[in-house]
Design a protein around this motif. Structure first.
Motif, PDB file in Angstrom:
ATOM      1  N   GLY A 249      53.722  59.457  26.422  1.00 29.65           N
ATOM      2  CA  GLY A 249      53.351  59.892  25.248  1.00 29.65           C
ATOM      3  C   GLY A 249      52.309  59.242  24.377  1.00 29.65           C
ATOM      4  O   GLY A 249      51.898  58.236  24.815  1.00 29.65           O
ATOM      5  N   PHE A 250      52.293  59.858  23.213  1.00 29.75           N
ATOM      6  CA  PHE A 250      51.192  59.170  22.317  1.00 29.75           C
ATOM      7  C   PHE A 250      51.643  59.544  20.649  1.00 29.75           C
ATOM      8  O   PHE A 250      52.355  60.455  20.573  1.00 29.75           O
ATOM      9  N   PRO A 251      51.001  58.915  19.928  1.00 31.79           N
ATOM     10  CA  PRO A 251      51.367  59.114  18.542  1.00 31.79           C
ATOM     11  C   PRO A 251      50.578  60.491  17.970  1.00 31.79           C
ATOM     12  O   PRO A 251      49.715  60.734  18.348  1.00 31.79           O
ATOM     13  N   LEU A 252      51.188  61.083  17.108  1.00 28.88           N
ATOM     14  CA  LEU A 252      50.844  62.323  16.387  1.00 28.88           C
ATOM     15  C   LEU A 252      50.992  61.993  14.775  1.00 28.88           C
ATOM     16  O   LEU A 252      51.986  61.526  14.453  1.00 28.88           O
ATOM     17  N   PRO A 253      50.246  62.705  13.909  1.00 27.91           N
ATOM     18  CA  PRO A 253      50.621  62.666  12.723  1.00 27.91           C
ATOM     19  C   PRO A 253      51.766  63.340  12.058  1.00 27.91           C
ATOM     20  O   PRO A 253      52.452  64.118  12.844  1.00 27.91           O
ATOM     21  N   GLY A 254      52.481  63.076  11.067  1.00 22.59           N
ATOM     22  CA  GLY A 254      53.889  63.723  10.586  1.00 22.59           C
ATOM     23  C   GLY A 254      53.413  65.015   9.809  1.00 22.59           C
ATOM     24  O   GLY A 254      52.439  65.559  10.070  1.00 22.59           O
ATOM     25  N   LEU A 255      54.729  65.696   9.784  1.00 26.94           N
ATOM     26  CA  LEU A 255      54.677  66.730   9.136  1.00 26.94           C
ATOM     27  C   LEU A 255      53.739  66.961   7.876  1.00 26.94           C
ATOM     28  O   LEU A 255      53.123  68.058   7.422  1.00 26.94           O
ATOM     29  N   ASP A 259      48.761  68.935  10.221  1.00 23.53           N
ATOM     30  CA  ASP A 259      47.640  69.064  10.996  1.00 23.53           C
ATOM     31  C   ASP A 259      48.147  69.606  12.342  1.00 23.53           C
ATOM     32  O   ASP A 259      48.837  68.857  12.979  1.00 23.53           O
ATOM     33  N   PRO A 260      47.875  71.017  12.625  1.00 27.27           N
ATOM     34  CA  PRO A 260      48.248  71.527  13.809  1.00 27.27           C
ATOM     35  C   PRO A 260      47.655  71.120  14.870  1.00 27.27           C
ATOM     36  O   PRO A 260      48.228  71.548  16.034  1.00 27.27           O
ATOM     37  N   ALA A 261      46.732  70.451  15.074  1.00 28.26           N
ATOM     38  CA  ALA A 261      46.002  70.008  16.419  1.00 28.26           C
ATOM     39  C   ALA A 261      46.841  69.532  17.500  1.00 28.26           C
ATOM     40  O   ALA A 261      46.773  69.905  18.832  1.00 28.26           O
ATOM     41  N   GLY A 262      47.837  68.506  16.987  1.00 28.91           N
ATOM     42  CA  GLY A 262      48.614  68.022  18.121  1.00 28.91           C
ATOM     43  C   GLY A 262      49.737  69.022  18.845  1.00 28.91           C
ATOM     44  O   GLY A 262      49.896  68.852  19.770  1.00 28.91           O
ATOM     45  N   VAL A 263      50.262  69.782  17.816  1.00 23.85           N
ATOM     46  CA  VAL A 263      51.063  70.940  18.303  1.00 23.85           C
ATOM     47  C   VAL A 263      50.347  71.753  19.211  1.00 23.85           C
ATOM     48  O   VAL A 263      51.026  72.130  20.408  1.00 23.85           O
ATOM     49  N   SER A 294      55.769  68.577  24.853  1.00 25.97           N
ATOM     50  CA  SER A 294      56.088  69.099  23.671  1.00 25.97           C
ATOM     51  C   SER A 294      55.545  68.111  22.488  1.00 25.97           C
ATOM     52  O   SER A 294      55.093  67.065  22.872  1.00 25.97           O
ATOM     53  N   ALA A 295      55.312  68.642  21.191  1.00 24.85           N
ATOM     54  CA  ALA A 295      55.324  67.863  20.259  1.00 24.85           C
ATOM     55  C   ALA A 295      56.351  67.625  19.220  1.00 24.85           C
ATOM     56  O   ALA A 295      56.854  68.817  18.810  1.00 24.85           O
ATOM     57  N   VAL A 386      42.098  76.919  14.693  1.00 33.16           N
ATOM     58  CA  VAL A 386      41.791  75.473  15.281  1.00 33.16           C
ATOM     59  C   VAL A 386      40.880  75.674  16.269  1.00 33.16           C
ATOM     60  O   VAL A 386      41.192  76.265  17.294  1.00 33.16           O
ATOM     61  N   PRO A 387      39.674  75.527  16.265  1.00 33.87           N
ATOM     62  CA  PRO A 387      38.603  75.344  17.530  1.00 33.87           C
ATOM     63  C   PRO A 387      38.946  74.364  18.787  1.00 33.87           C
ATOM     64  O   PRO A 387      39.425  73.441  18.410  1.00 33.87           O
ATOM     65  N   ALA A 388      38.495  74.859  19.910  1.00 35.37           N
ATOM     66  CA  ALA A 388      38.510  73.931  21.040  1.00 35.37           C
ATOM     67  C   ALA A 388      38.386  72.660  20.762  1.00 35.37           C
ATOM     68  O   ALA A 388      38.976  71.585  21.433  1.00 35.37           O
ATOM     69  N   GLU A 389      37.136  72.323  20.166  1.00 33.47           N
ATOM     70  CA  GLU A 389      36.437  70.838  19.767  1.00 33.47           C
ATOM     71  C   GLU A 389      37.732  70.396  19.141  1.00 33.47           C
ATOM     72  O   GLU A 389      37.739  68.885  19.411  1.00 33.47           O
ATOM     73  N   THR A 390      38.300  70.584  18.123  1.00 30.96           N
ATOM     74  CA  THR A 390      39.694  69.994  17.501  1.00 30.96           C
ATOM     75  C   THR A 390      40.459  69.626  18.427  1.00 30.96           C
ATOM     76  O   THR A 390      40.960  68.594  18.187  1.00 30.96           O
ATOM     77  N   VAL A 391      40.966  70.416  19.169  1.00 30.26           N
ATOM     78  CA  VAL A 391      42.005  70.021  20.331  1.00 30.26           C
ATOM     79  C   VAL A 391      41.410  69.163  21.125  1.00 30.26           C
ATOM     80  O   VAL A 391      42.061  68.172  21.557  1.00 30.26           O
ATOM     81  N   ARG A 392      40.084  69.204  21.583  1.00 24.35           N
ATOM     82  CA  ARG A 392      39.711  68.284  22.470  1.00 24.35           C
ATOM     83  C   ARG A 392      39.533  66.972  21.834  1.00 24.35           C
ATOM     84  O   ARG A 392      39.963  65.936  22.319  1.00 24.35           O
TER      85      ARG A 392
END
Length: 426
Positions: A249-255, A259-263, A294-295, A386-392
């Motif tokens: 895994g990798f780090p994600l921002p907290g609640l 920021d919904p991009a990681g989820v 999962s996130a 959320v657009p595809a570019e943000t998820v990428r």
């Protein structure tokens, strides 16, 4: 991002001592879920205290000033109610499920548990043995071991890396005075949320909470600084296991960052049988019977997590394929996968919205992280926008941070070095 507006069916109030009251009106539900949530878990513990939140959660059921252990259960069961509790990294929750008419009594019983436990000495020694058995079971579980290794590799010496159950030496050492002192310091008004969901008489519920919790010490918020991501590789061989268990895994921002991009990235990568992870790893390559993505997002930090169980001989292939899939997502997120992931997240959230206790716990975690409760429609709209570019870009940031890999179970020789070589090559 501006704070979310609480849903129309949700009411939030605060007592003078800081205790917050959350009421979620669900008139179509014929039962009520009541919870007392305390912002106190393994992330709030020192190294010497690690495991004490979980110990306290077990021990409050062993006797209070008003009830012995049997009476605690009997008084609830005479009302047809269920009583339970859980400890997590970021909070501890005590819950009861019963009839709406009995809500004031359920509030009183929960308050008795969290405010007036006596921690009787003879019960403490018996429960210590129960916890030591639980610790042994946890140590023997290869997937649980992999996740503990993963947390430590992710967060280093930060308290977020600590397990909920804590080390055996701490369980053996905790005495009554330590439990009493910890409860006094942690269980304070600034850290307590009392909630109810169902066909609730709101004035009666709020009056019951004020009567039961209004004299609780205010205290101070149990805040935790955000951890610094470390990353790396951790392995542990366990006898008696025929499989290898991988957590990557990798780090994600907290609640709090909202920021919904990681989820969304986790859903794109591994939600459902048609996802890239499941389709490639299981269906096309047969590298694992079980794999999931999962996130796991707490208030101060999160983790993007891929888990899988495979044969020791296939670890290298599994890791190589997973990394290749992640790199492909960092280059391009397809419209079809993005549409699927958004729909799956929306349905999952809407299903949770229909379950009183799940809504209640989600609302409390929102409160701890952001100070308000996010409406389900608002949440779904944020995901959908959320657009595809943000998820990428989220995949690219994760890969740039570097992966954390944990392996446990039946492992080949020099498994850790082989993983490090694979990561360096990738």
């Amino acid at each position: 991002m501006s704070p979310a507006t609480p849903p129309d069916d949700t009411r939030i109030t605060r007592l003078p001592n800081g205790v917050r009251i959350v009421t979620i009106r669900m008139p179509h539900v014929h039962t009520a879920s009541i919870g007392v949530f305390v912002r106190s878990g393994s992330a709030h513990e020192s190294k010497l205290d690690n495991g004490i939140s979980h110990f306290v959660e077990h021990m409050v059921f062993k006797g209070t000033l008003m009830r012995d252990a049997r009476r605690i259960n009997l008084d609830a069961e005479r009302l047809g109610a269920e009583v339970n509790a859980h400890t997590d990294k970021d909070h501890t929750g005590y819950t009861m499920h019963g009839r709406p008419a009995d809500v004031p009594q359920l509030v009183e019983m929960l308050a008795d548990l969290v405010r007036h436990p006596t921690f009787p000495a003879e019960e403490l020694e018996r429960e210590r043995q129960v916890l030591l058995h639980e610790c042994t079971e946890d140590e023997d579980d290869p997937l649980s071991t992999a996740f503990k290794l993963f947390d430590k590799a992710c967060w280093g010496t930060h308290a977020l890396a600590q397990s909920v159950i804590g080390p055996r030496r701490n369980i053996e050492r905790f005495g009554r005075d330590a439990l009493v002192d910890y409860l006094r310091r942690q269980y304070t008004g600034a850290n307590v949320v009392v909630g109810a969901a169902g066909d609730i008489d709101v004035p009666a519920f709020e009056a019951a909470v004020e009567a039961a919790f209004g004299t609780m010490d205010a205290g101070h918020e149990n805040l935790v600084a955000a951890p610094v991501y470390a990353g790396g590789v951790a392995t542990k061989r366990l006898s008696g296991s025929s499989q290898a268990h991988l957590v990557l895994g990798f780090p994600l921002p907290g609640l709090a960052v909202q920021d919904p991009a990681g989820v969304l990235a986790a859903a794109v990568f591994g939600e459902g049988m048609s996802s890239p992870l499941m389709d490639r790893i299981r269906e096309q390559r047969g590298l694992a019977y079980y794999t999931a993505c999962s996130a796991d997002v707490l208030d101060v930090a999160g983790q993007f997590v891929v888990e899988a169980s495979t044969s020791p001989e296939q670890i290298d292939e599994l890791l190589a394929e997973t990394l290749a899939l992640l790199k492909a997502q960092a280059a391009h997120v397809g419209d079809e996968d993005l549409e699927r992931a958004k729909a799956q997240l929306a349905v999952r959230r809407l299903r949770a919205h229909e379950r009183p206790y799940r809504r209640l716990e989600d609302a409390v975690l929102d409160l701890y992280a952001t100070g308000t409760v996010c409406d389900t429609r608002t949440w779904c709209s944020r995901i959908d926008a959320v657009p595809a570019e943000t998820v990428r870009a989220a995949f690219a940031r994760m890969l740039a941070a570097g992966p954390t890999v944990a392996l446990s179970g039946e492992l080949p020789r020099a498994a850790g070095e082989r993983v490090r070589s694979r990561l360096a090559a990738a």
